[in-house]
Design an enzyme around this catalytic site. Sequence first.
Site, PDB file in Angstrom:
ATOM      1  N   ALA A 106     -10.215   4.257  -0.274  1.00 17.77           N
ATOM      2  CA  ALA A 106      -9.152   5.129  -0.778  1.00 17.77           C
ATOM      3  C   ALA A 106      -8.101   5.684   0.085  1.00 17.77           C
ATOM      4  O   ALA A 106      -8.249   5.672   1.500  1.00 17.77           O
ATOM      5  CB  ALA A 106     -10.118   6.425  -1.177  1.00 17.77           C
ATOM      6  N   PHE A 166      -5.180   9.027   1.681  1.00 16.55           N
ATOM      7  CA  PHE A 166      -5.320  10.384   1.892  1.00 16.55           C
ATOM      8  C   PHE A 166      -4.865  11.111   0.978  1.00 16.55           C
ATOM      9  O   PHE A 166      -5.045  12.532   0.729  1.00 16.55           O
ATOM     10  CB  PHE A 166      -4.700  10.884   3.234  1.00 16.55           C
ATOM     11  N   LYS A 201     -15.469   3.946   0.826  1.00 14.79           N
ATOM     12  CA  LYS A 201     -14.686   4.186   2.351  1.00 14.79           C
ATOM     13  C   LYS A 201     -13.747   5.293   1.921  1.00 14.79           C
ATOM     14  O   LYS A 201     -12.463   4.932   1.548  1.00 14.79           O
ATOM     15  CB  LYS A 201     -14.359   2.930   3.042  1.00 14.79           C
ATOM     16  N   GLU A 211      -9.957   8.252   6.192  1.00 17.90           N
ATOM     17  CA  GLU A 211     -10.426   8.870   7.296  1.00 17.90           C
ATOM     18  C   GLU A 211      -9.809  10.125   7.688  1.00 17.90           C
ATOM     19  O   GLU A 211     -10.184  10.851   8.408  1.00 17.90           O
ATOM     20  CB  GLU A 211     -10.495   7.890   8.505  1.00 17.90           C
ATOM     21  N   ARG A 212      -8.708  10.382   7.140  1.00 25.49           N
ATOM     22  CA  ARG A 212      -7.896  11.711   7.433  1.00 25.49           C
ATOM     23  C   ARG A 212      -8.359  12.787   6.307  1.00 25.49           C
ATOM     24  O   ARG A 212      -8.364  14.007   6.656  1.00 25.49           O
ATOM     25  CB  ARG A 212      -6.545  11.208   6.983  1.00 25.49           C
ATOM     26  N   SER A 269      -1.114   2.066   0.874  1.00 25.29           N
ATOM     27  CA  SER A 269       0.210   1.471   1.181  1.00 25.29           C
ATOM     28  C   SER A 269       0.206   0.043   1.099  1.00 25.29           C
ATOM     29  O   SER A 269      -0.868  -0.584   0.845  1.00 25.29           O
ATOM     30  CB  SER A 269       0.494   1.933   2.739  1.00 25.29           C
ATOM     31  N   CYS A 313       1.845   8.969  -5.354  1.00 21.42           N
ATOM     32  CA  CYS A 313       2.327   7.339  -5.775  1.00 21.42           C
ATOM     33  C   CYS A 313       3.151   7.572  -7.040  1.00 21.42           C
ATOM     34  O   CYS A 313       4.058   6.749  -7.389  1.00 21.42           O
ATOM     35  CB  CYS A 313       1.202   6.369  -6.007  1.00 21.42           C
ATOM     36  N   GLU A 327       9.664   3.158   0.560  1.00 25.77           N
ATOM     37  CA  GLU A 327       9.014   4.723   0.001  1.00 25.77           C
ATOM     38  C   GLU A 327       8.979   5.696   1.177  1.00 25.77           C
ATOM     39  O   GLU A 327       8.590   5.206   2.140  1.00 25.77           O
ATOM     40  CB  GLU A 327       7.620   4.060  -0.348  1.00 25.77           C
TER      41      GLU A 327
HETATM   42  P1  NAD Z   1      -2.959   3.634   3.841  1.00 31.29           P
HETATM   43  O1  NAD Z   1      -2.954   2.394   3.116  1.00 31.29           O
HETATM   44  O2  NAD Z   1      -2.629   4.239   5.076  1.00 31.29           O
HETATM   45  O3  NAD Z   1      -4.549   4.141   3.751  1.00 31.29           O
HETATM   46  C1  NAD Z   1      -5.401   3.568   2.753  1.00 31.29           C
HETATM   47  C2  NAD Z   1      -6.651   3.158   3.000  1.00 31.29           C
HETATM   48  O4  NAD Z   1      -6.333   1.794   3.614  1.00 31.29           O
HETATM   49  C3  NAD Z   1      -7.393   4.059   3.963  1.00 31.29           C
HETATM   50  O5  NAD Z   1      -8.828   4.035   3.539  1.00 31.29           O
HETATM   51  C4  NAD Z   1      -7.226   3.467   5.343  1.00 31.29           C
HETATM   52  O6  NAD Z   1      -8.493   3.513   6.334  1.00 31.29           O
HETATM   53  C5  NAD Z   1      -6.873   1.865   5.007  1.00 31.29           C
HETATM   54  N1  NAD Z   1      -6.056   1.395   5.958  1.00 31.29           N
HETATM   55  C6  NAD Z   1      -4.896   1.868   6.411  1.00 31.29           C
HETATM   56  N2  NAD Z   1      -4.044   0.912   7.126  1.00 31.29           N
HETATM   57  C7  NAD Z   1      -4.867  -0.176   7.077  1.00 31.29           C
HETATM   58  C8  NAD Z   1      -4.561  -1.543   7.687  1.00 31.29           C
HETATM   59  N3  NAD Z   1      -3.549  -1.787   8.322  1.00 31.29           N
HETATM   60  N4  NAD Z   1      -5.591  -2.292   7.417  1.00 31.29           N
HETATM   61  C9  NAD Z   1      -6.693  -2.153   6.759  1.00 31.29           C
HETATM   62  N5  NAD Z   1      -6.952  -0.903   6.079  1.00 31.29           N
HETATM   63  C10 NAD Z   1      -6.064   0.007   6.306  1.00 31.29           C
HETATM   64  O7  NAD Z   1      -2.557   4.539   2.701  1.00 31.29           O
HETATM   65  P2  NAD Z   1      -2.390   6.360   2.770  1.00 31.29           P
HETATM   66  O8  NAD Z   1      -1.126   6.556   3.797  1.00 31.29           O
HETATM   67  O9  NAD Z   1      -3.668   7.065   2.965  1.00 31.29           O
HETATM   68  O10 NAD Z   1      -1.866   6.635   1.411  1.00 31.29           O
HETATM   69  C11 NAD Z   1      -0.407   6.505   0.962  1.00 31.29           C
HETATM   70  C12 NAD Z   1      -0.063   5.414   0.221  1.00 31.29           C
HETATM   71  O11 NAD Z   1      -0.936   5.305  -0.983  1.00 31.29           O
HETATM   72  C13 NAD Z   1       1.389   5.466  -0.260  1.00 31.29           C
HETATM   73  O12 NAD Z   1       2.059   4.328  -0.169  1.00 31.29           O
HETATM   74  C14 NAD Z   1       1.170   5.687  -1.864  1.00 31.29           C
HETATM   75  O13 NAD Z   1       2.155   5.137  -2.684  1.00 31.29           O
HETATM   76  C15 NAD Z   1       0.128   4.701  -2.178  1.00 31.29           C
HETATM   77  N6  NAD Z   1      -0.918   5.388  -3.425  1.00 31.29           N
HETATM   78  C16 NAD Z   1      -0.730   4.505  -4.186  1.00 31.29           C
HETATM   79  C17 NAD Z   1      -1.372   4.809  -5.621  1.00 31.29           C
HETATM   80  C18 NAD Z   1      -1.348   3.902  -6.833  1.00 31.29           C
HETATM   81  O14 NAD Z   1      -2.249   3.928  -7.772  1.00 31.29           O
HETATM   82  N7  NAD Z   1      -0.534   2.732  -6.860  1.00 31.29           N
HETATM   83  C19 NAD Z   1      -1.956   5.968  -5.649  1.00 31.29           C
HETATM   84  C20 NAD Z   1      -2.052   6.707  -4.619  1.00 31.29           C
HETATM   85  C21 NAD Z   1      -1.189   6.678  -3.394  1.00 31.29           C
END
Ligand code: NAD
Length: 487
Positions: A173, A175, A199, A202-203, A252, A307, A407
């Site tokens: 998930a 943040f 999972k 972590e934030r 992301s 999002c 974005e």
């Molecule tokens: P993020 O990708 O940084 O983190 C999401 C999850 O992935 C976390 O649990 C994190 O620990 C893990 N993660 C982060 N970087 C990683 C990597 N390089 N390799 C493997 N795992 C990794 O996203 P975020 O900043 O927490 O959330 C914001 C993003 O989520 C925005 O881009 C937003 O548009 C997107 N989002 C999309 C939807 C949708 O339904 N399409 C919904 C909510 C948020």
Amino acid sequence: MASTALRSVLRTKVPFKIGRMCYSSSVPTTKLFIDGKFVESKTSEWLDIHNPATNEVIARVPKATQEEMLAAVDSCSRAFHSWSETSILARQQVFLRYQQLIKDNIKELAKAITVEQGKTLADAEGDVFRGLQVVEHACSITSLMLGETLPSITKDMDTYTYRLPLGVCAGIAPFNFPAMIPLWMFPMGMVCGNTYLLKPSERVPTCAMLLAKMLQDAGAPDGTLNIIHGQHAAVNFICDHPAIKAISFVGSNQAGEYIYERGSKNGKRVQSNMGAKNHGVVMPDANKENTLNQLVGAAFGAAGQRCMALSTAILVGEARGWLPELVERAKALRVNAGDQPGADVGPLISPQSKERVCSLIQSGVDEGAKLLLDGRNVKVKGYERGNFVGPTIIANVTPDMKCYTEEIFGPVLVVLEAETLDDAISLVNRNPYGNGTAIFTTNGATARKYTHEVDVGQVSGYSLQMCSSVLGERRHSHPSVMSIQHL
Ligand code: NAD
């Protein structure tokens, strides 16, 4: 359920309190949830969790060890045998009790979200409420799991289709919705008879832990839900462990593409719901009052960290003249810590996020766009160290600019202009993102044309709704839930 009792199960050292000054060595630790127990990790690696309004460290979250992650997935595997054989009506009862417990504790959950994620309490309650709706939907499992039959497909042969659970499923998930997104994941998976490894981000892990405790109180057997914490190692573990049959990811593009590829290579089903750039097309015949209110709410609500934020407006024809009023309304929003009365826009999740948002605003200026409202230097009394950016509007944006192609994920509305509806549709369809879009019009024929010709997952008549873009099916990812709300 007494809320303090609930929290004390999850954190032991110091009572949880909003806005408290803490130091890393003495802050409470977030537990793992393994086999029905909230356990302290034995790891030596911990991450600090900050209150985004103050940047104080308020808790620490472990990077779970390999042994702890193995224990969690083994617990899911063991529980699967009995849970998948549990009757649908018994599973439904767990979720009927669960939805009531969530309802009873919305305010408690919202407080936990605000202190870790920063959004206003009203937004945080909305976060829980949207997740709650999924739990309520899960309660209709008795009809959702119906199969199909086709009698006499050939002579003396009928076919029956059953919907059966897969096994252990996992969720990773982001943040920005600490309640809603975990609740998109494990309730539907579990009510179908799967067991679940979550999972959380972590934030913002606390809300997921509170939700796990409530699920246990609702009667979910030990092992049906396990929670691990961490970053890349935990994600790789989920992508690689052979017992995990399916992964739901929300976050992301960078992480989502990686997880999709790694998980798929290992033969898992992976759904990757990723980044967005959502366009609102404003026609000159739209109800101006309503449209401007909707634009401001959809662009700046939750500090734009959604999002489904409406981060891009396309003003068509005479609607271009509405910009000054839009700016006035955005200016009127109050930027403050999420728990402060009257706050409309809370802080961003981290200083890095603020820096990124500010640099994307600057890139627009450098590339020739016009900054009509600049939220970069906003000062919030009493919260000078918070990650605040005020509502920002960038006009005269063109499709080649970085503030349009990337974005932003902050309270920033980029504004483009178009002569006609056809020009606007063509602009939207050329953008690589396709989560959601909206058209503002009072003309049914215009709305119909837009919904038929625009190539985006979900289309709304005047307000955006939740939807996901699924990797590989970026466009029209959810045609069945397309919602058209004509004014
Ligand atoms: P993020 O990708 O940084 O983190 C999401 C999850 O992935 C976390 O649990 C994190 O620990 C893990 N993660 C982060 N970087 C990683 C990597 N390089 N390799 C493997 N795992 C990794 O996203 P975020 O900043 O927490 O959330 C914001 C993003 O989520 C925005 O881009 C937003 O548009 C997107 N989002 C999309 C939807 C949708 O339904 N399409 C919904 C909510 C948020």
